[in-house]
Design a protein around this motif. Sequence first.
Motif, PDB file in Angstrom:
ATOM      1  N   VAL A 144       0.847  -1.205   0.000  1.00 32.77           N
ATOM      2  CA  VAL A 144       0.000   0.000   0.000  1.00 32.77           C
ATOM      3  C   VAL A 144       0.880   1.252   0.000  1.00 32.77           C
ATOM      4  O   VAL A 144       0.661   2.203  -0.748  1.00 32.77           O
ATOM      5  N   LYS A 145       1.916   1.223   0.839  1.00 33.11           N
ATOM      6  CA  LYS A 145       2.828   2.366   0.921  1.00 33.11           C
ATOM      7  C   LYS A 145       3.492   2.631  -0.434  1.00 33.11           C
ATOM      8  O   LYS A 145       3.745   3.766  -0.815  1.00 33.11           O
ATOM      9  N   LEU A 146       3.788   1.539  -1.136  1.00 36.71           N
ATOM     10  CA  LEU A 146       4.425   1.704  -2.446  1.00 36.71           C
ATOM     11  C   LEU A 146       3.419   2.080  -3.522  1.00 36.71           C
ATOM     12  O   LEU A 146       3.781   2.327  -4.673  1.00 36.71           O
ATOM     13  N   GLY A 147       2.140   2.045  -3.126  1.00 41.46           N
ATOM     14  CA  GLY A 147       1.104   2.416  -4.082  1.00 41.46           C
ATOM     15  C   GLY A 147       0.734   1.322  -5.053  1.00 41.46           C
ATOM     16  O   GLY A 147       0.096   1.579  -6.070  1.00 41.46           O
ATOM     17  N   VAL A 148       1.133   0.064  -4.747  1.00 43.34           N
ATOM     18  CA  VAL A 148       0.803  -1.029  -5.654  1.00 43.34           C
ATOM     19  C   VAL A 148      -0.667  -1.425  -5.505  1.00 43.34           C
ATOM     20  O   VAL A 148      -1.370  -1.655  -6.479  1.00 43.34           O
ATOM     21  N   VAL A 149      -1.109  -1.543  -4.231  1.00 48.19           N
ATOM     22  CA  VAL A 149      -2.526  -1.851  -3.977  1.00 48.19           C
ATOM     23  C   VAL A 149      -3.087  -0.795  -3.027  1.00 48.19           C
ATOM     24  O   VAL A 149      -2.335   0.012  -2.469  1.00 48.19           O
ATOM     25  N   SER A 150      -4.415  -0.822  -2.846  1.00 43.37           N
ATOM     26  CA  SER A 150      -5.003   0.098  -1.865  1.00 43.37           C
ATOM     27  C   SER A 150      -5.637  -0.724  -0.746  1.00 43.37           C
ATOM     28  O   SER A 150      -5.799  -1.931  -0.880  1.00 43.37           O
ATOM     29  N   TRP A 151      -5.981  -0.115   0.392  1.00 42.35           N
ATOM     30  CA  TRP A 151      -6.542  -0.861   1.530  1.00 42.35           C
ATOM     31  C   TRP A 151      -7.748  -1.601   1.122  1.00 42.35           C
ATOM     32  O   TRP A 151      -8.709  -1.555   0.926  1.00 42.35           O
TER      33      TRP A 151
END
Lengths: 151, 333, 120
Positions: A144-151
């Motif tokens: 999530v931090k890397l922006g690959v997936v969202s919560w």
Amino acid sequence: MDEKKYAKLEQEISPKIPLMKNILKAFLTGGIICLVAQFVALFYMTYFDFTERTASNPTVATMIFFSMLLTGFGLYKKIGQFGGAGSAVPITGFGNAVISAAIEHKSEGYVLGVGSNMFKLAGSVILFGVFSAFVVALIKTILVKLGVVSW
Amino acid sequence: MVGRGLLTFKTLPSISATGVTAGPLEKKSSFKDKFDKVYDDERCGLETNEHAHAKMMEDACMIALSKIDSLPSDADYLLIGDLVNQMTPSNFCATTMGIPYIGLFSACATSVSSLILAALLTEVGMSEIAIAGAASQHNAIERQFRYPVEYGSQKPATAQWTVTAAGVAAITPHKKGFPSIECATIGCVTDLGMTDPFNMGAAMAPAAADTLTRHLSGHGTSVNDYDVIMTGDLGKTGFELYKKLVANKGIDDTKNFRDAGAEFYGKDPSFLAGASGAGCSAAIYFSEIFEKMKIGKYKRVLLIATGALLSPMSFQQEDTIPCIAHAIELTMK
Amino acid sequence: MSSIYITAFIVGGLICVIGQLLFDVAKLTPAHTLCLLVVAGSILDGLGLYEPLIDFAGAGATIPITSFGNSLTHGALAEAEKHGLIGVLTGMFEVTSSGISSAILFGFIAAIIFKPKGNV
């Protein structure tokens, strides 16, 4: 006779596991336990201030209470012989693992017996549950931090 | 010396009396009427299973001694064993008895290994009365080797049920009218790579077959010389495997073969493959077999007790199950 | 509403069938089987699949042990969302405390009032 030959002979002679029968019994036993739990959840939703989501906590506690009674009166092992995984996989089976160990080791006292042996069987479930939760949550948080997936 | 592990007893020591005690579930046994004492409570009214275990052994010893009008103080040796950690039930039994004692561990083969040692002590003239035997208590053994008694696990059809029973025999110098110990064979540990603790019969069968053939060739006999050749606790699965293994060695005639474990609970399917435990062979040998020899129904008998020498730790470390079988030949002259 | 009873029965039963296959076909011990199912539940939650299953099957998804892995992960993720990485550690038992606390409590009560029933 060497080991390989004997292993083959042993396979031939030993009675086969009745797989279909075991699967059916596991399905029925597990299904019935979950059905009972669903009714327990209904009870908490109807008579107390629980939603479908929050009712699962008191339901789990209630099922473990049932498991205590069945274990204490010597019935859970009979259900276990019939149901196999059907009675081991539900939370009642987790309860049975804890409670049976607690009762068994009463003879060594409450501290050294009950206390230290209660999680003899169920401890590994907690360990692997916690560790896998940690790994999964860590990976997801990083992703999530890397922006690959969202919560 | 006859050969490695082969013993012959020239003085023919006798089994003068036996004592067999059993738990309440053993009322379901086909042999229940032959046991001297059957308790109504699994714990014999005591606090723990282990105390009940020791009590069963004490009672069995007292019963055997009373049949030859003797007291524990008359006995020279106590040679017994069980399966609990460090054999504490045997140790506590020996404390109460106050008889010079050696604890023996051959797992479920202890019934015969203790008989052999008692016969040896008698043969060399060092013992007038030696008590030999073995016992097991279901709950005490289950919790040690498998799961807590109340844990709901599914056992396969090959699993065996540990009996609650104690069997002891009083060995004396030769006495007319009683079964006497003619010869014996000490087993070698046999391991054909079996690992399943719920199929112990399969693990033990090769040991039984090995000891049988060694006994027959070593003492120059054949299976037809015996009225019965009874193995200890192979159970229904192990017994079938054993007969196959024996056939493989050229012995096809198995009509006088019996297995104490397979017969113990009769055909009751709730006991799965039958009985096991150190008390299984001891209880049957010292009731059924002893009685039938005394009345002359059996004249020559070969007893082969089998034992699985595993521990919960060796199983968890993924070791195979080493097994032993000891044989003893009884005759009635 | 009433269909949840059918789905609870079927889904709960099917998860147990997976357990039975692990017993009988994969020859795993009960302990290994349960650990594997817990890990599976945890991974399913990481993929966002377990919550929909609970919506679909109710107790059929919350009662099998897989739910234990799911709720541990779920608690960790919820806290991580609020507090970042440290939440992974602190949130774990947020949701799942009832299973463990009641097992401990009832285990102890059982030890006080019961003796092993035995087989007679």
